[in-house]
Design a protein around this motif. Structure first.
Motif, short mmCIF file in Angstrom:
data_model
loop_
_atom_site.label_atom_id
_atom_site.label_comp_id
_atom_site.label_asym_id
_atom_site.label_seq_id
_atom_site.Cartn_x
_atom_site.Cartn_y
_atom_site.Cartn_z
N ARG A 94 0.84 -1.20 0.00
CA ARG A 94 0.00 0.00 0.00
C ARG A 94 0.88 1.25 0.00
N TRP A 95 1.58 1.41 -1.11
CA TRP A 95 2.53 2.51 -1.21
C TRP A 95 1.85 3.75 -1.78
N ASN A 96 2.31 4.91 -1.34
CA ASN A 96 1.86 6.17 -1.94
C ASN A 96 2.74 6.43 -3.16
N ALA A 97 2.55 5.58 -4.16
CA ALA A 97 3.41 5.60 -5.34
C ALA A 97 2.64 5.08 -6.54
N ALA A 98 3.05 5.53 -7.71
CA ALA A 98 2.62 4.88 -8.95
C ALA A 98 3.68 3.84 -9.26
N THR A 99 3.31 2.58 -9.14
CA THR A 99 4.28 1.48 -9.18
C THR A 99 4.08 0.64 -10.42
N LEU A 100 5.18 0.32 -11.09
CA LEU A 100 5.16 -0.58 -12.24
C LEU A 100 6.10 -1.75 -11.96
#
Length: 271
Positions: A199-205
């Motif tokens: 549950r990161w505050n990130a746009a993750t690829l």
């Protein structure tokens, strides 16, 4: 300003943004939407700082910021080993450098802002059930031709009618969309169903072999957007088609269990 309206075919984000921009310059605008109501399909959109500069020019910046999640990082993960490859910090320096944040929003929430702005502006007329099938023009006017047989005439016509635009096809005849060989599966899940350690505050690829997975929080952290893509050579183009969990998993069997856990939490997948 001349009395003939500007006609816009298509009531998506692009068409409505054009409508409000023109209306605020004093033009009368009529938007023709094929559907029975103004709504947007899809889920998440990533917005760079320039998007907020554009929203500010339209006097919609505060409204857009109110629905956005300002993410802290772009993260690139190895989908095979589950190791981080690199990340980009999007906090203080980035925001000072570009004058605005990097953010993610729900497409429907953003579309709603433009719908309400157009509804509130006296220069904009929003019409529904208007299936534009072509156009005619002369030196002074352009007319949208509707499937119903109606002709809607204005001083010019803007085609914002999407990937399978009838306006574009008549104008340049570039054919049907090409099939790229990839399928993207989409799901939106409640935040509490997202694996807690992701549950990161990130746009993750997550980048894998002939596949990748993207996720980020939306709607005030109520949900996570999942968009996962594999190279599976589909035979036809399609959109918003419900698919089974088994079909989704088929393209991601070789990814790390940590990445695969994200897929297992997805529900109501559409391709």
């Amino acid at each position: 300003m001349r009395q003939d309206p500007i006609i816009i075919a298509g009531g998506g984000i692009g068409g409505l943004a054009a409508a409000i921009a023109l209306a605020r310059k004093g033009f009368q605008v009529t938007v023709l939407e094929r559907a029975s109501r103004y709504q947007e399909i899809g889920a998440g959109i990533q917005l760079g700082p320039n998007a907020f500069h554009a929203f500010d020019r339209l006097e919609l910046g505060d409204a857009a910021r109110s629905i956005a999640v300002f993410i802290d990082r772009l993260r690139l993960m190895d989908a095979i080993s589950a190791e981080e490859i690199t990340n980009i910090d999007l906090t203080d320096y980035f925001r000072r450098r570009f004058g605005n944040p990097y953010a993610v929003v729900h497409r429907g929430d953003l579309h709603g802002i433009f719908v309400r702005a157009c509804e509130a502006h006296a220069n904009v007329t929003l019409r529904t059930d208007c299936d534009v099938v072509g156009y005619e023009q002369n030196s002074a006017q352009a007319s949208a031709l509707l499937k119903s047989g109606e002709r809607v005439t204005g001083c010019l016509l803007i085609g914002a009618d999407g990937l399978r635009s009838r306006i574009r096809q008549q104008m340049i005849g570039d054919g049907a969309p090409r099939i790229a060989g990839h399928t993207t599966y989409r799901s939106v899940i409640p935040t509490e169903q997202m694996p807690e350690d992701l549950r990161w505050n990130a746009a993750t690829l997550w980048a894998g072999a002939k596949c990748h997975l993207v996720h980020y929080p939306l709607s005030g952290w109520k949900v996570f957007n999942l968009a996962i893509t594999c190279h599976n050579d589909p035979a036809e183009a399609f959109a918003a088609r419900p698919v089974t969990h088994e079909e989704v998993l088929a393209g991601f069997r070789d990814v790390h269990p940590r990445a695969k856990a994200i897929i297992h939490h997805g529900r109501d997948w559409k391709a």
